[in-house]
Scaffold this motif. Structure first.
Motif, short mmCIF file in Angstrom:
data_model
loop_
_atom_site.label_atom_id
_atom_site.label_comp_id
_atom_site.label_asym_id
_atom_site.label_seq_id
_atom_site.Cartn_x
_atom_site.Cartn_y
_atom_site.Cartn_z
N VAL A 340 0.85 -1.19 0.00
CA VAL A 340 0.00 0.00 0.00
C VAL A 340 0.89 1.24 0.00
CG1 VAL A 340 -1.88 1.22 1.15
CG2 VAL A 340 -1.65 -1.27 1.43
N ARG A 341 0.76 2.04 -1.02
CA ARG A 341 1.52 3.29 -1.03
C ARG A 341 0.71 4.37 -0.35
NH1 ARG A 341 3.31 5.97 -6.58
NH2 ARG A 341 1.16 6.68 -6.56
N THR A 342 1.36 5.12 0.52
CA THR A 342 0.63 6.21 1.18
C THR A 342 0.31 7.29 0.14
OG1 THR A 342 2.67 7.28 1.88
CG2 THR A 342 1.65 5.77 3.46
N LEU A 343 -0.60 8.15 0.52
CA LEU A 343 -1.19 9.10 -0.43
C LEU A 343 -0.13 9.89 -1.22
CD1 LEU A 343 -3.84 10.36 -1.40
CD2 LEU A 343 -3.61 12.02 0.44
N ASP A 344 -0.30 9.92 -2.51
CA ASP A 344 0.63 10.65 -3.38
C ASP A 344 -0.15 11.70 -4.17
OD1 ASP A 344 2.64 11.54 -5.02
OD2 ASP A 344 2.88 9.69 -6.14
N VAL A 345 -0.71 12.68 -3.47
CA VAL A 345 -1.36 13.76 -4.20
C VAL A 345 -0.41 14.94 -4.26
CG1 VAL A 345 -3.76 13.17 -3.77
CG2 VAL A 345 -2.54 14.65 -2.17
N LEU A 368 4.41 20.59 -2.62
CA LEU A 368 4.01 19.81 -1.46
C LEU A 368 3.26 18.57 -1.92
CD1 LEU A 368 4.24 20.13 1.56
CD2 LEU A 368 2.05 21.33 1.58
N ARG A 369 4.02 17.58 -2.32
CA ARG A 369 3.42 16.38 -2.90
C ARG A 369 3.78 15.17 -2.03
NH1 ARG A 369 5.09 13.53 -8.70
NH2 ARG A 369 4.11 11.61 -8.07
N ALA A 370 2.92 14.17 -2.06
CA ALA A 370 3.22 12.85 -1.48
C ALA A 370 3.65 12.92 -0.02
CB ALA A 370 4.24 12.15 -2.36
N ALA A 438 10.67 2.43 0.45
CA ALA A 438 10.65 3.76 -0.17
C ALA A 438 10.51 3.62 -1.67
CB ALA A 438 11.95 4.50 0.14
N MET A 439 9.73 4.54 -2.23
CA MET A 439 9.75 4.68 -3.69
C MET A 439 11.07 5.36 -4.02
SD MET A 439 6.76 3.89 -5.27
CE MET A 439 6.82 4.84 -6.78
N ILE A 440 11.79 4.82 -4.98
CA ILE A 440 13.00 5.50 -5.44
C ILE A 440 12.59 6.15 -6.75
CG2 ILE A 440 15.42 5.25 -6.08
CD1 ILE A 440 14.89 4.51 -3.15
N GLU A 441 12.26 7.43 -6.66
CA GLU A 441 11.73 8.13 -7.83
C GLU A 441 12.23 9.56 -7.94
OE1 GLU A 441 7.43 8.13 -7.69
OE2 GLU A 441 7.38 8.54 -5.55
N ILE A 442 13.12 9.90 -7.00
CA ILE A 442 13.76 11.21 -7.05
C ILE A 442 15.25 10.93 -7.15
CG2 ILE A 442 14.23 13.31 -5.70
CD1 ILE A 442 11.52 13.13 -4.52
N ASN A 464 8.59 6.41 -13.54
CA ASN A 464 7.87 7.53 -14.16
C ASN A 464 8.39 8.86 -13.62
OD1 ASN A 464 6.33 5.42 -15.06
ND2 ASN A 464 4.67 5.75 -13.61
N ASP A 465 8.41 8.95 -12.29
CA ASP A 465 8.90 10.20 -11.69
C ASP A 465 10.41 10.30 -11.78
OD1 ASP A 465 6.74 11.86 -10.86
OD2 ASP A 465 6.18 10.29 -9.45
N LEU A 466 11.07 9.15 -11.68
CA LEU A 466 12.54 9.19 -11.77
C LEU A 466 12.94 9.79 -13.13
CD1 LEU A 466 15.06 8.49 -10.15
CD2 LEU A 466 15.10 6.25 -11.26
N ASP A 474 8.31 17.52 -17.50
CA ASP A 474 7.00 17.33 -16.88
C ASP A 474 6.31 16.13 -17.56
OD1 ASP A 474 4.35 17.42 -16.15
OD2 ASP A 474 4.25 19.61 -16.15
N ARG A 475 6.03 15.11 -16.78
CA ARG A 475 5.51 13.88 -17.38
C ARG A 475 4.11 14.02 -17.96
NH1 ARG A 475 4.71 10.20 -11.94
NH2 ARG A 475 3.16 9.07 -13.13
N GLY A 476 3.40 15.07 -17.54
CA GLY A 476 2.04 15.24 -18.03
C GLY A 476 1.92 16.31 -19.12
#
Ligand code: PEP
Ligand code: MG
Length: 582
Positions: A340-345, A368-370, A438-442, A464-466, A474-476
């Motif tokens: 379960v990943r904690t909230l990533d908004v 201020l994300r995730a 941990a997500m390794i994405e930075i 994706n974020d990495l 910007d991925r989007g």
């Protein structure tokens, strides 16, 4: 005979597959509007609420305009229209009329806007001119945006979509995509949006063929007209001629056959020909994806994106509600692990209830994300941690922390987790500490992966974020989508470094970004030291097929030759060809 009406609109293919069906053009209209009287004393406050909504819509229109203006040719009309919309919100008859209705008729702002739209529309219609009648539609469109903003909640824009339709829209947010029911909706195309945004990921998870960044898409097309989406090639065909339809019907039939073949791999173990097992896990966007995950033969859930619990609602889910959702999933998984990943908004993913706290940053992807948000608003994080700990009473769970950038953050999370556990104990709820990863994405997290490995039980690489943060793309954003490259040597080096750190510390390392579900990437990722992949359930069978057709020795050799290259074009060519097979 060619149908003169056939029109091809090119964009970016964001989810593969073909959709054929009647168009359902998302208009801004059709929102149910509440109407109630307000006391005289509330007139000023209600007018202020109206102005607040106007400011928000103007800001949103400004953002849309900036994105439309940078689209390739064809979006000029959209830019002009958005300019006109913005003008309609500054002291126009729409605004003045609504203010007047609030003050004189003492009606709520939504109803006042609705009434004023009707007045203006009737006025335009009475002029008996087609052009002016269309201006009435524009007023209605702007007014409805205003009403949606006033209501501060989502409504389901697809509620009236007919079975098997193709959605055409200006923009689909991840929250909108979550409302699409595959089977009812055949696919979608939008004018805005890049390939790696969350609406795109959601589309792939739902198996919905989709195209984004298709300028001028909705111009001159009406709901009910035939449309084809080619999600691999990245275009939509409006009013296709008979030959085109036939070609795509063949394509659909071929795809069906292929899926059937892949399905037969369900119980085949994911082991390379020289005996290396690979853990194939599923990513879940929505709880209902769990059935597809089990059907595809996933050995567990490598990533549950919990954002769905926060979408399309005006409030936040409490501990009991979150626990109930997670418990159901744990039980359904019957002993398989749920990560379960904690909230990533934050960034492009917004939750209405968190409002401007996360959405107002100039640079939201860096804002201020995730977990940054979770640590700033500990109640939000604690509630979720408590729900996960409680769900862990019913089967194996793991906690995954998104957007970790330092060792200290993991220490803070662990401290909170201990506190939450103690609180639960005081309430008489006995729980165990599950593995925390941990997500390794930075890039910073990847570069200190050796240190992070000491405070983590596992890593999940978010490619994706990495990619987004390593390449500063910007991925989007559709305008830089061509520069977004998860196989850029810089990204690959960070993945390799992270995998090596995981090996040394003896902790599992998975990849749960979109490349994990790309069958072409499997040999490279294995060769870089990754042994667990987590992906959209629909992509799992093809990746499994790839794994069973290669050897680890081939994968290692392939990764070595890829890593020797520094030119992205060379790497792309190698990826397209794949490892040499005997
Ligand atoms: C990622 O960044 O690769 C990832 C899996 O997380 P998300 O796509 O939800 O940001
Ligand atoms: Mg991510």
């Amino acid at each position: 005979m060619k149908n003169d009406g056939e029109r091809k609109v090119t964009g970016i293919g964001i989810a593969p597959g073909v959709a054929i069906g009647p168009a359902f053009v998302i208009e801004q209209s059709g929102v149910p509007v509440p109407e109630y009287e307000i006391p005289v004393a509330d007139v000023a406050a209600e007018t202020k609420r109206l102005h607040g909504a106007i400011a928000k819509v103007q800001k949103h229109l400004g953002q849309l305009r900036a994105r439309a203006a940078a689209l390739p040719a064809g979006a000029e009309d959209m830019v002009l229209l958005l300019d006109a919309y913005k003008a309609m919100l500054s002291g126009s008859r729409l605004v003045r009329g609504a203010e007047d209705i609030i003050a004189r008729q003492r009606l709520n702002a939504e109803a006042a806007v609705q009434k004023q739209i009707a007045v203006l529309r009737a006025g335009f219609a009475a002029m008996g001119d087609e052009y002016l009648a269309a201006r009435g539609d524009d007023v209605a469109d702007v007014g409805t945006r205003l009403i949606r903003s006033l209501q501060e909640q989502h409504y389901n824009p697809f509620a009236a979509a007919p079975e098997g339709c193709v959605i055409l829209a200006e923009e689909i947010t991840p929250a909108d995509a979550a409302l699409m029911v595959p089977g009812r909706i055949a696919g979608f195309a939008t004018m805005l949006g890049g390939a790696e945004g969350h609406a795109a990921i959601m589309a792939r998870a739902l198996g919905l063929p989709a195209v984004s960044g298709a300028a001028a898409l909705t111009h001159g097309v009406r709901s009910g007209e035939m449309v084809i989406i080619d999600g691999r090639a990245g275009f939509a065909i409006i009013r296709p001629d008979a030959a085109t339809v036939q070609h795509y019907r063949h394509e659909l039939a071929r795809k069906k056959q292929e899926d059937k073949k892949l399905k037969s791999l369900r119980s085949v173990p994911a082991v390379t020909q020289d005996g290396t097992p690979v853990g194939l896990h599923a990513n879940l966007e929505l709880p209902r994806d769990v059935d597809a995950a089990l059907e595809a033969g996933a050995i567990g859930i490598g990533l549950l994106r919990t954002e769905f619990m926060f979408m399309n609602r005006p409030d936040l889910p409490g501990e009991d509600e979150q626990y109930a959702v997670l418990r159901k999933l744990v039980e359904r998984l019957d002993g398989r692990v749920l990560t379960v990943r904690t909230l990533d908004v934050g960034g492009e993913k917004l939750a209405t209830a968190l409002g401007d706290a996360v959405g107002e940053s100039v640079n939201p992807a860096l804002g201020l994300r995730a977990i940054r948000l979770g640590l700033k608003q500990p109640k939000l994080l604690d509630t979720q941690l408590a729900a996960i700990l409680r769900a862990g009473q019913h089967g194996p769970v793991r906690i995954l922390i998104p957007m970790v950038s330092s060792v200290a953050q993991m220490a803070q999370v662990r401290a909170r987790l201990l506190q939450v556990e103690r609180r639960l104990h005081r309430r008489g709820v006995k729980v165990k500490q599950p593995p925390v990863g941990a997500m390794i994405e930075i890039p910073s997290a990847a570069l200190v992966a050796d240190a992070l490995a000491k405070v983590c039980d596992f890593f999940a690489i978010g490619s994706n974020d990495l990619t987004q943060y390593t390449l500063a793309i910007d991925r989007g954003d559709e305008h830089v989508a061509d520069l977004y490259d998860p196989f850029h040597p810089a990204v690959l080096r960070l993945i390799q470094f992270t995998a090596a750190a995981g090996w040394r510390a003896n902790i599992p390392v998975s990849i749960c970004g979109e490349i994990a579900g790309d069958r072409r990437a499997a040999p490279l990722l294995l060769g870089l030291g990754v042994r667990d992949l987590s992906m959209s359930p629909l992509r799992l069978p093809a990746v499994k097929q790839e794994i069973t057709q290669m050897t680890l020795a081939q994968a290692l050799g392939f990764a070595e030759s890829v890593m020797a290259k520094t030119d992205e074009a060379d790497i792309r060519a190698m990826m397209a060809q794949g490892p040499a097979r005997k």
